[in-house]
Design an enzyme around this catalytic site. Structure first.
Site, mmCIF file in Angstrom:
data_model
loop_
_atom_site.group_PDB
_atom_site.id
_atom_site.type_symbol
_atom_site.label_atom_id
_atom_site.label_comp_id
_atom_site.label_asym_id
_atom_site.label_seq_id
_atom_site.Cartn_x
_atom_site.Cartn_y
_atom_site.Cartn_z
ATOM 1 N N LYS A 16 10.769 0.108 -10.777
ATOM 2 C CA LYS A 16 9.470 -0.462 -11.179
ATOM 3 C C LYS A 16 8.415 0.614 -11.393
ATOM 4 O O LYS A 16 7.740 0.631 -12.413
ATOM 5 C CB LYS A 16 8.925 -1.403 -10.095
ATOM 6 N N ARG A 91 3.702 -10.114 -3.815
ATOM 7 C CA ARG A 91 4.951 -9.898 -3.093
ATOM 8 C C ARG A 91 5.407 -11.182 -2.399
ATOM 9 O O ARG A 91 6.456 -11.202 -1.790
ATOM 10 C CB ARG A 91 4.657 -8.859 -2.046
ATOM 11 N N ARG A 130 15.783 8.961 -3.928
ATOM 12 C CA ARG A 130 14.319 9.052 -3.962
ATOM 13 C C ARG A 130 13.782 9.590 -2.634
ATOM 14 O O ARG A 130 12.799 10.328 -2.611
ATOM 15 C CB ARG A 130 13.748 7.647 -4.238
ATOM 16 N N ARG A 136 9.899 9.910 0.783
ATOM 17 C CA ARG A 136 9.424 8.604 1.259
ATOM 18 C C ARG A 136 10.253 8.190 2.467
ATOM 19 O O ARG A 136 11.443 7.914 2.334
ATOM 20 C CB ARG A 136 9.571 7.558 0.147
ATOM 21 N N ARG A 148 13.852 -4.074 3.421
ATOM 22 C CA ARG A 148 13.013 -4.219 2.224
ATOM 23 C C ARG A 148 13.713 -5.049 1.155
ATOM 24 O O ARG A 148 13.086 -5.837 0.455
ATOM 25 C CB ARG A 148 12.604 -2.839 1.695
HETATM 26 P P1 AMP Z 1 6.402 -0.299 -2.903
HETATM 27 O O1 AMP Z 1 6.004 1.088 -3.279
HETATM 28 O O2 AMP Z 1 5.922 -1.340 -3.870
HETATM 29 O O3 AMP Z 1 7.871 -0.429 -2.591
HETATM 30 O O4 AMP Z 1 5.639 -0.641 -1.546
HETATM 31 C C1 AMP Z 1 5.826 0.133 -0.374
HETATM 32 C C2 AMP Z 1 5.417 -0.668 0.857
HETATM 33 O O5 AMP Z 1 4.029 -1.017 0.774
HETATM 34 C C3 AMP Z 1 6.130 -2.004 1.036
HETATM 35 O O6 AMP Z 1 7.395 -1.868 1.681
HETATM 36 C C4 AMP Z 1 5.129 -2.760 1.901
HETATM 37 O O7 AMP Z 1 5.169 -2.325 3.246
HETATM 38 C C5 AMP Z 1 3.802 -2.321 1.305
HETATM 39 N N1 AMP Z 1 3.367 -3.200 0.198
HETATM 40 C C6 AMP Z 1 3.277 -2.863 -1.115
HETATM 41 N N2 AMP Z 1 2.822 -3.894 -1.845
HETATM 42 C C7 AMP Z 1 2.634 -4.930 -0.978
HETATM 43 C C8 AMP Z 1 2.197 -6.263 -1.115
HETATM 44 N N3 AMP Z 1 1.877 -6.773 -2.309
HETATM 45 N N4 AMP Z 1 2.121 -7.027 0.016
HETATM 46 C C9 AMP Z 1 2.429 -6.534 1.216
HETATM 47 N N5 AMP Z 1 2.879 -5.280 1.421
HETATM 48 C C10 AMP Z 1 2.981 -4.469 0.340
#
Ligand code: AMP
Length: 190
Positions: A16, A91, A130, A136, A148
């Site tokens: 994404k 989410r 990654r 990360r 996740r």
């Molecule tokens: P991502 O980079 O989108 O995978 O997001 C990394 C982490 O940020 C996720 O595993 C969540 O802990 C948090 N996170 C990101 N977007 C959201 C969201 N819309 N709602 C809740 N937690 C989020």
């Protein structure tokens, strides 16, 4: 807001963020990633960063009231008037309904939902790669990766069904292949 608003969906590791950065250029609209915003708070050590640190490390979702408020503020900035590409938000269905309501206040809506689909084995391989490249920590631990992916299936995938019940166009794209191939598949559908 007069432009078209896009949502980018897909399990963690589907690509994404990579695709969003390319589409931001191609569509000339800002890319808003809640994951990137949280990571920036962590990096700069803000109060919000301290509150969400453990949650991100565990691969859990940040509570809606924190995430929704952060998004509401971001979407009040002028640069999204001509459309926005949201990545990682909403989410869950409660966040989707919140987003719909703040867009509706501006006589806007979600125009298109792009779902990048990828098999679980491929997701795990990519996230491990990654973790090494970007450092990360939530990509490094197999239990966190699994959490996740499961959180995506349980909480986030129902958002796709939510948008199938609206006027938004929902497009599913195969995420397997090179970055360019996937971009090509997405642009064909836009
Ligand atoms: P991502 O980079 O989108 O995978 O997001 C990394 C982490 O940020 C996720 O595993 C969540 O802990 C948090 N996170 C990101 N977007 C959201 C969201 N819309 N709602 C809740 N937690 C989020």
């Amino acid at each position: 807001m007069t432009g078209k608003n896009y949502l980018l969906f897909g399990p963690p590791g589907a690509g994404k963020g990579t695709q969003a950065k390319i589409l931001e250029q191609q569509l000339s609209i800002p890319h808003v990633s809640t994951g990137d915003m949280f990571r920036e708070h962590l990096k700069t050590g803000t109060e919000l960063g301290k509150r969400v640190k453990e949650i991100l490390a565990a691969g859990e979702l940040v509570p809606d009231e924190i995430t929704n408020e952060m998004v509401r503020q971001r979407l009040s900035l002028d640069d999204v008037a001509r459309g926005v590409l949201l990545d990682g938000f909403p989410r869950n269905v409660a966040q989707a309904k919140f987003l719909d309501s703040i867009l509706a206040e501006r006589e806007a809506s979600v125009g298109q939902v792009i779902v990048i689909e990828l098999a679980e084995s491929e997701l795990v391989t990519r996230m491990k790669g990654r973790a090494e490249k970007e450092g990360r920590t939530d990509d490094a631990d197999p239990a966190v990766i699994q959490n996740r992916i499961e959180t995506y299936r349980r909480e986030s995938e129902p958002c796709v069904a939510h948008y199938e019940g609206t006027a938004a166009v929902v497009t599913k794209v195969n995420g397997l292949g090179s970055i360019e191939e996937v971009t090509e598949r997405i642009l064909r559908e836009i």
